[in-house]
Every structure is written in C-alpha cells, then in structure tokens.
Design a protein around this motif. Structure first.
Motif, PDB file in Angstrom:
ATOM      1  N   TRP A 265     -15.157  -2.068 -11.405  1.00 20.69           N
ATOM      2  CA  TRP A 265     -15.550  -2.070  -9.997  1.00 20.69           C
ATOM      3  C   TRP A 265     -16.000  -0.675  -9.573  1.00 20.69           C
ATOM      4  O   TRP A 265     -15.743   0.308 -10.265  1.00 20.69           O
ATOM      5  CB  TRP A 265     -14.464  -2.597  -9.072  1.00 20.69           C
ATOM      6  CG  TRP A 265     -13.062  -2.087  -9.143  1.00 20.69           C
ATOM      7  CD1 TRP A 265     -11.959  -2.791  -9.521  1.00 20.69           C
ATOM      8  CD2 TRP A 265     -12.554  -0.772  -8.760  1.00 20.69           C
ATOM      9  NE1 TRP A 265     -10.814  -2.021  -9.428  1.00 20.69           N
ATOM     10  CE2 TRP A 265     -11.147  -0.786  -8.949  1.00 20.69           C
ATOM     11  CE3 TRP A 265     -13.145   0.397  -8.292  1.00 20.69           C
ATOM     12  CZ2 TRP A 265     -10.343   0.323  -8.689  1.00 20.69           C
ATOM     13  CZ3 TRP A 265     -12.345   1.508  -8.032  1.00 20.69           C
ATOM     14  CH2 TRP A 265     -10.967   1.461  -8.231  1.00 20.69           C
ATOM     15  N   GLN A 266     -16.681  -0.640  -8.446  1.00 21.75           N
ATOM     16  CA  GLN A 266     -17.123   0.600  -7.822  1.00 21.75           C
ATOM     17  C   GLN A 266     -16.569   0.656  -6.413  1.00 21.75           C
ATOM     18  O   GLN A 266     -16.678  -0.319  -5.657  1.00 21.75           O
ATOM     19  CB  GLN A 266     -18.653   0.684  -7.773  1.00 21.75           C
ATOM     20  CG  GLN A 266     -19.301   0.624  -9.134  1.00 21.75           C
ATOM     21  CD  GLN A 266     -20.816   0.839  -9.094  1.00 21.75           C
ATOM     22  OE1 GLN A 266     -21.491   0.634 -10.102  1.00 21.75           O
ATOM     23  NE2 GLN A 266     -21.351   1.266  -7.965  1.00 21.75           N
ATOM     24  N   LEU A 267     -16.005   1.801  -6.053  1.00 18.59           N
ATOM     25  CA  LEU A 267     -15.462   2.005  -4.720  1.00 18.59           C
ATOM     26  C   LEU A 267     -16.297   3.052  -4.010  1.00 18.59           C
ATOM     27  O   LEU A 267     -16.358   4.203  -4.435  1.00 18.59           O
ATOM     28  CB  LEU A 267     -13.999   2.448  -4.810  1.00 18.59           C
ATOM     29  CG  LEU A 267     -13.304   2.836  -3.499  1.00 18.59           C
ATOM     30  CD1 LEU A 267     -13.293   1.672  -2.519  1.00 18.59           C
ATOM     31  CD2 LEU A 267     -11.893   3.332  -3.778  1.00 18.59           C
ATOM     32  N   SER A 273     -18.217  -2.346  -4.722  1.00 17.89           N
ATOM     33  CA  SER A 273     -17.727  -3.695  -5.008  1.00 17.89           C
ATOM     34  C   SER A 273     -16.884  -4.241  -3.865  1.00 17.89           C
ATOM     35  O   SER A 273     -16.515  -5.431  -3.884  1.00 17.89           O
ATOM     36  CB  SER A 273     -16.878  -3.682  -6.287  1.00 17.89           C
ATOM     37  OG  SER A 273     -17.588  -3.143  -7.379  1.00 17.89           O
ATOM     38  N   PHE A 274     -16.569  -3.390  -2.881  1.00 15.64           N
ATOM     39  CA  PHE A 274     -15.677  -3.763  -1.798  1.00 15.64           C
ATOM     40  C   PHE A 274     -16.329  -3.512  -0.451  1.00 15.64           C
ATOM     41  O   PHE A 274     -17.082  -2.542  -0.286  1.00 15.64           O
ATOM     42  CB  PHE A 274     -14.386  -2.938  -1.871  1.00 15.64           C
ATOM     43  CG  PHE A 274     -13.683  -2.999  -3.197  1.00 15.64           C
ATOM     44  CD1 PHE A 274     -12.789  -4.016  -3.486  1.00 15.64           C
ATOM     45  CD2 PHE A 274     -13.940  -2.042  -4.174  1.00 15.64           C
ATOM     46  CE1 PHE A 274     -12.149  -4.080  -4.712  1.00 15.64           C
ATOM     47  CE2 PHE A 274     -13.298  -2.087  -5.406  1.00 15.64           C
ATOM     48  CZ  PHE A 274     -12.405  -3.124  -5.683  1.00 15.64           C
ATOM     49  N   SER A 275     -16.023  -4.340   0.524  1.00 15.62           N
ATOM     50  CA  SER A 275     -16.340  -3.992   1.903  1.00 15.62           C
ATOM     51  C   SER A 275     -15.382  -2.886   2.323  1.00 15.62           C
ATOM     52  O   SER A 275     -14.240  -2.810   1.856  1.00 15.62           O
ATOM     53  CB  SER A 275     -16.192  -5.210   2.816  1.00 15.62           C
ATOM     54  OG  SER A 275     -14.865  -5.705   2.786  1.00 15.62           O
ATOM     55  N   VAL A 332      -7.660  10.844   1.808  1.00 18.19           N
ATOM     56  CA  VAL A 332      -7.577   9.480   2.316  1.00 18.19           C
ATOM     57  C   VAL A 332      -6.734   8.614   1.381  1.00 18.19           C
ATOM     58  O   VAL A 332      -6.762   8.778   0.161  1.00 18.19           O
ATOM     59  CB  VAL A 332      -8.980   8.855   2.497  1.00 18.19           C
ATOM     60  CG1 VAL A 332      -9.734   9.564   3.610  1.00 18.19           C
ATOM     61  CG2 VAL A 332      -9.787   8.902   1.201  1.00 18.19           C
ATOM     62  N   THR A 333      -5.973   7.713   1.975  1.00 21.75           N
ATOM     63  CA  THR A 333      -5.226   6.706   1.236  1.00 21.75           C
ATOM     64  C   THR A 333      -5.876   5.359   1.497  1.00 21.75           C
ATOM     65  O   THR A 333      -6.121   4.987   2.656  1.00 21.75           O
ATOM     66  CB  THR A 333      -3.751   6.675   1.667  1.00 21.75           C
ATOM     67  OG1 THR A 333      -3.171   7.970   1.444  1.00 21.75           O
ATOM     68  CG2 THR A 333      -2.970   5.633   0.868  1.00 21.75           C
ATOM     69  N   ILE A 334      -6.168   4.654   0.411  1.00 22.75           N
ATOM     70  CA  ILE A 334      -6.951   3.415   0.479  1.00 22.75           C
ATOM     71  C   ILE A 334      -6.151   2.287  -0.135  1.00 22.75           C
ATOM     72  O   ILE A 334      -5.555   2.438  -1.207  1.00 22.75           O
ATOM     73  CB  ILE A 334      -8.285   3.587  -0.283  1.00 22.75           C
ATOM     74  CG1 ILE A 334      -9.075   4.776   0.281  1.00 22.75           C
ATOM     75  CG2 ILE A 334      -9.117   2.308  -0.235  1.00 22.75           C
ATOM     76  CD1 ILE A 334     -10.129   5.299  -0.657  1.00 22.75           C
ATOM     77  N   ARG A 342     -11.976  -6.099  -0.564  1.00 18.83           N
ATOM     78  CA  ARG A 342     -11.925  -5.297   0.653  1.00 18.83           C
ATOM     79  C   ARG A 342     -11.134  -4.024   0.388  1.00 18.83           C
ATOM     80  O   ARG A 342     -10.061  -4.058  -0.213  1.00 18.83           O
ATOM     81  CB  ARG A 342     -11.279  -6.080   1.796  1.00 18.83           C
ATOM     82  CG  ARG A 342     -11.265  -5.311   3.131  1.00 18.83           C
ATOM     83  CD  ARG A 342     -10.728  -6.164   4.272  1.00 18.83           C
ATOM     84  NE  ARG A 342      -9.320  -6.511   4.076  1.00 18.83           N
ATOM     85  CZ  ARG A 342      -8.878  -7.731   3.851  1.00 18.83           C
ATOM     86  NH1 ARG A 342      -9.742  -8.753   3.790  1.00 18.83           N
ATOM     87  NH2 ARG A 342      -7.572  -7.962   3.684  1.00 18.83           N
ATOM     88  N   ALA A 343     -11.671  -2.888   0.845  1.00 20.82           N
ATOM     89  CA  ALA A 343     -11.007  -1.587   0.762  1.00 20.82           C
ATOM     90  C   ALA A 343     -10.704  -1.114   2.171  1.00 20.82           C
ATOM     91  O   ALA A 343     -11.611  -1.004   3.005  1.00 20.82           O
ATOM     92  CB  ALA A 343     -11.887  -0.576   0.043  1.00 20.82           C
ATOM     93  N   THR A 344      -9.427  -0.844   2.422  1.00 27.28           N
ATOM     94  CA  THR A 344      -9.007  -0.465   3.771  1.00 27.28           C
ATOM     95  C   THR A 344      -8.475   0.962   3.776  1.00 27.28           C
ATOM     96  O   THR A 344      -7.570   1.306   3.009  1.00 27.28           O
ATOM     97  CB  THR A 344      -7.912  -1.413   4.284  1.00 27.28           C
ATOM     98  OG1 THR A 344      -8.383  -2.764   4.236  1.00 27.28           O
ATOM     99  CG2 THR A 344      -7.540  -1.080   5.715  1.00 27.28           C
ATOM    100  N   LEU A 345      -9.050   1.793   4.634  1.00 30.67           N
ATOM    101  CA  LEU A 345      -8.537   3.146   4.850  1.00 30.67           C
ATOM    102  C   LEU A 345      -7.259   3.030   5.679  1.00 30.67           C
ATOM    103  O   LEU A 345      -7.302   2.589   6.838  1.00 30.67           O
ATOM    104  CB  LEU A 345      -9.583   3.988   5.582  1.00 30.67           C
ATOM    105  CG  LEU A 345      -9.143   5.364   6.068  1.00 30.67           C
ATOM    106  CD1 LEU A 345      -8.709   6.251   4.923  1.00 30.67           C
ATOM    107  CD2 LEU A 345     -10.260   6.025   6.877  1.00 30.67           C
ATOM    108  N   VAL A 346      -6.121   3.403   5.096  1.00 28.19           N
ATOM    109  CA  VAL A 346      -4.848   3.204   5.785  1.00 28.19           C
ATOM    110  C   VAL A 346      -4.210   4.507   6.248  1.00 28.19           C
ATOM    111  O   VAL A 346      -3.334   4.497   7.115  1.00 28.19           O
ATOM    112  CB  VAL A 346      -3.849   2.427   4.892  1.00 28.19           C
ATOM    113  CG1 VAL A 346      -4.366   1.018   4.625  1.00 28.19           C
ATOM    114  CG2 VAL A 346      -3.570   3.161   3.582  1.00 28.19           C
TER     115      VAL A 346
END
Length: 416
Positions: A265-267, A273-275, A332-334, A342-346
């Motif tokens: 995957w690509q982040l 690969s993720f929203s 950043v923590t993801i 889905r990738a969420t910045l937390v």
C-alpha cells in the motif's frame, strides 16, 4: 502498479524561545576524501552540545545526536545524558558529517551504529559503522552492486544483516510528464546486506516500482541537473515483517513486501491507497494531506503509524525558496483502517514555536507513550507526553542541528 514509459541508463554522475531555522544547504559537507573514524574521544574533549534545556526528560535512556554545523567544528556522533552532559563523543573526520547515530542490537549484544560521509542530503557517499559497547570498531557496512552508501538510514536486521540506502543516478525519458527525453534522475535504493560477507540479500529501486509522475519535486531547468524525484530517507520493519519505505519527494510512505519488492500500500501522495481524514481537533494540510516532505515513518502495531511531517522542503530539498502546505512542522500519529482503506490523523505534536523544519527530523515513540522528537534543521530536540504536552525541550547552539535524535537505554562503558 506500472511505471510511465521511460528509457533508463546509468548516468556518468558518481555521486520556547524562537529558534532560528537552518536550511539543509547549511549542513551539507563538501565532497572530499575521508578517513575511517578514529576511536572514541574522551568525555572531556567535546563541548556539551545542548546549550539550553527546559523541563525534564521522562523517558528512559541517554540522548543520541549527530551535531552538525557548516563550520564543521564539533561535527560527530554524541551521547549525552538527561542533564545534557556528554557521555561519549566521536569526532567526524574533516570534511564529513555523521548521521543516524543510535544503539542497536547485533548478535544479541548492544552496539553503536552511525553513518559518516560526504554530500549528505544529495548524492552522498559514506560508510556505515558499528562500534562495540567499549567503543571499538567492529564492522563497516557498504551498499552493494557498486553503489554508494547514503546516510539517511542504517538499520540492523535479524541474523547479522543490515538495511542501507543508496542514491543512484540514471537517465530517464520524462516526455510523458512534460519533461525531457534524457533527464538525469536520482533513484532511491534500499538494500539488505549480510554484514559479515557484504552480500546483497535484497535490493529495491524506486524507479522499478513508482512512476516518476508521483513526484512533488519540480523538474530542474536543465536535463543534465540531477532530479531528486524520490528522496528515500527511511526504511523500517513493520510489526508484520514488511518494510516501510519513506520517500520525501513523493509525499508517500510505501509498505513493501520484502519477498518480492511489491508495494502493498501507499500512504499519502498522489496515489494513496487510503482516503485521508482528520479526527476531531486535528487538521489536514492545505493540500488535503496528512503530511508533506516528510521523514521517518514507524509502525507501532494495531494500525498505528507515526511520521515526522516537515511540511517544507525548498528547491531540490535545499531549504531555499521553501514553500509549505502548513505553517509548522509536526509529528503526526495516524490510524490506518486497511479494510475500509481510510487513514485518520489522530494526534499532532506540533513544533512548539510554530516553525518549519525544511529538512531532516524524526519522531520516536517511547515505551511510556511519550514522543521524543528531533526537529531536524531547527536546532532543537523535544519530548512530548502522550497527551501532546511538551515536558522537555533542548537546543543546540545557533547554526548546529542533528539529522535525528533518539532517547535510548545505553549501558556501554561510561569511562571512555
């Protein structure tokens, strides 16, 4: 995943006070011949590198840095204790810099590892060194296949192996993305090396897996000027054994299968690969991304990843004429949901003075949940607690910085 059409050939190139920002060009060493590192200097030889310290380090261990300045005085690899006092210092050879200094484990024993060389940040050339806990040189590691060894990462693996990086030039046909047919490019290469024999056990070249069109770095004015389109700066092993490869100039972290080199995957970047979304209280940058011009992706299990988010680079990664997608750097923590893609910045640990680091930097998650941060081209190191509050902050003299900073347990000889 397929690349755009290209013609590739080997190139003839061989190669909380406000803190003053320092461009990457200010810390790059000239390309000169260099000698192997000398044995350890005594504790009294160097000046203690941290001139201002606020708060208290909460994590366990000593601080590992590579003080670097354009003047060259004091360049090297240095261990300091929580009070900022020097435990051990290695002076870099004249005309060189050190990078990625830390303690790792080799054959069950603690060792010190670092890179020393020239041209760091560009077409670098150096050597990866391994020292014992008594500060004796026990191994030198180089990239294989005739490649030079870059200093962004030197990671020891299992069974006497190491991951190293290399930057190599080639000629590419970029007409499909509006470029010349004979552009000199700088490809990023990751290799796994057998430390004892020097044998290449795995090799991954960015040009074989990533289209040039994914780069965010503008093309140079001349086809003969090397285009640093990928700029690999990290390789780490994820909790499932796959590789995490970071590329600054595509704004992307790649998960790679070490058995065949395929991208899992690509982040981030142009082909994520993720929203990408932000949790309540968090913000994406102006480009709608979680990070840009980043360094140092690390996996922590359960879908949690951390990245040092520079948000600034400048022309050719020099820090000059830098633009940004956010007004400050951060770690950043993801949280990744691979099923829902889905990738969420937390969480964001922001640079305390709201400044941008146009180069370098890392974020280390500690066992107590804190995050230890080297602010790269800025002359500072910080520790944040798990709630995002700063608990310790230290600064180098103006004009001095460190590529990365680590807080790690070290039981080596403290008398040498």
């Amino acid at each position: 995943m397929t690349n755009e059409p290209r013609a590739r050939a080997r190139s003839p190139f061989t190669s909380r006070l406000l803190r003053p920002a320092v461009g990457a060009a200010a810390v790059l060493a000239a390309t000169v011949a260099f000698a192997a590192p000398a044995v350890a200097h005594r504790q009294s030889d160097p000046a203690d590198p941290l001139t201002t310290v606020t708060g208290h380090v909460r994590g366990n261990g000593d601080i590992f840095v590579t003080p670097t300045s354009a003047a060259g005085t004091g360049n090297g690899a240095q261990i300091v204790d929580k009070q900022g006092r020097t435990v051990w210092f290695h002076q870099a050879a004249p005309g060189t810099v050190d990078a990625d200094f830390r303690t790792q484990t080799l054959n069950g024993k603690p060792v010190l590892t670092f890179w020393e060389g020239t041209g760091f940040g560009g077409l670098s050339n150096g050597t990866d060194y391994i020292y014992s806990d008594h500060y004796k040189l026990i191994a030198k590691v180089h990239a294989g296949d005739g490649l030079t060894t870059d200093g962004h990462e030197f990671l020891l693996g299992e069974h006497g192996t190491a991951y190293v990086l290399s930057y190599d030039t080639a000629t590419a046909d970029l007409t499909s993305i509006g470029g010349p047919s004979d552009q000199t490019v700088i490809d990023g290469i990751v290799q796994k090396i057998d430390i004892r024999t020097g044998k290449v056990l795995f090799s991954w070249n960015s040009a074989d897996h990533v289209p040039y069109g994914q780069s965010e770095q503008p093309l140079p004015a001349s086809a003969s000027t090397p285009w640093d389109w990928f700029h690999v700066n990290a390789v780490h092993v994820d909790t499932d054994g796959k590789l995490l490869i970071d590329a600054r100039d595509t704004w992307t972290a790649y998960k790679v299968d070490p058995r065949n080199g395929h991208i899992v995957w690509q982040l981030g970047g142009k082909a994520s690969s993720f929203s990408l979304v932000a949790a309540d209280g968090q913000s994406l940058n102006n480009a709608g991304k979680i990070f840009a011009w980043q360094h140092d992706i690390n996996g922590h299990g359960h879908g949690i990843y951390t990245v040092f988010d520079n948000e600034s680079a400048g022309t050719g990664n020099t820090g000059q004429d830098a633009s940004s997608e956010l007004d400050h750097s951060r770690v950043v923590t993801i949280s990744l949901n691979t099923r829902q893609r889905r990738a969420t910045l937390v969480q964001s640990d922001d640079e305390p003075d709201g400044q941008l680091a146009p180069s370098q930097g890392n974020g280390q998650r500690l066992r107590n949940g804190d995050v230890f941060i080297g602010w790269g081209a800025l002359n500072a190191v910080s520790e944040f607690n798990r709630h995002g509050g700063i608990v310790w902050d230290a600064r180098f003299p103006t004009g001095t910085n460190t590529y990365r900073a680590y807080l790690l347990p070290w039981k080596g000889d403290r008398r040498s």
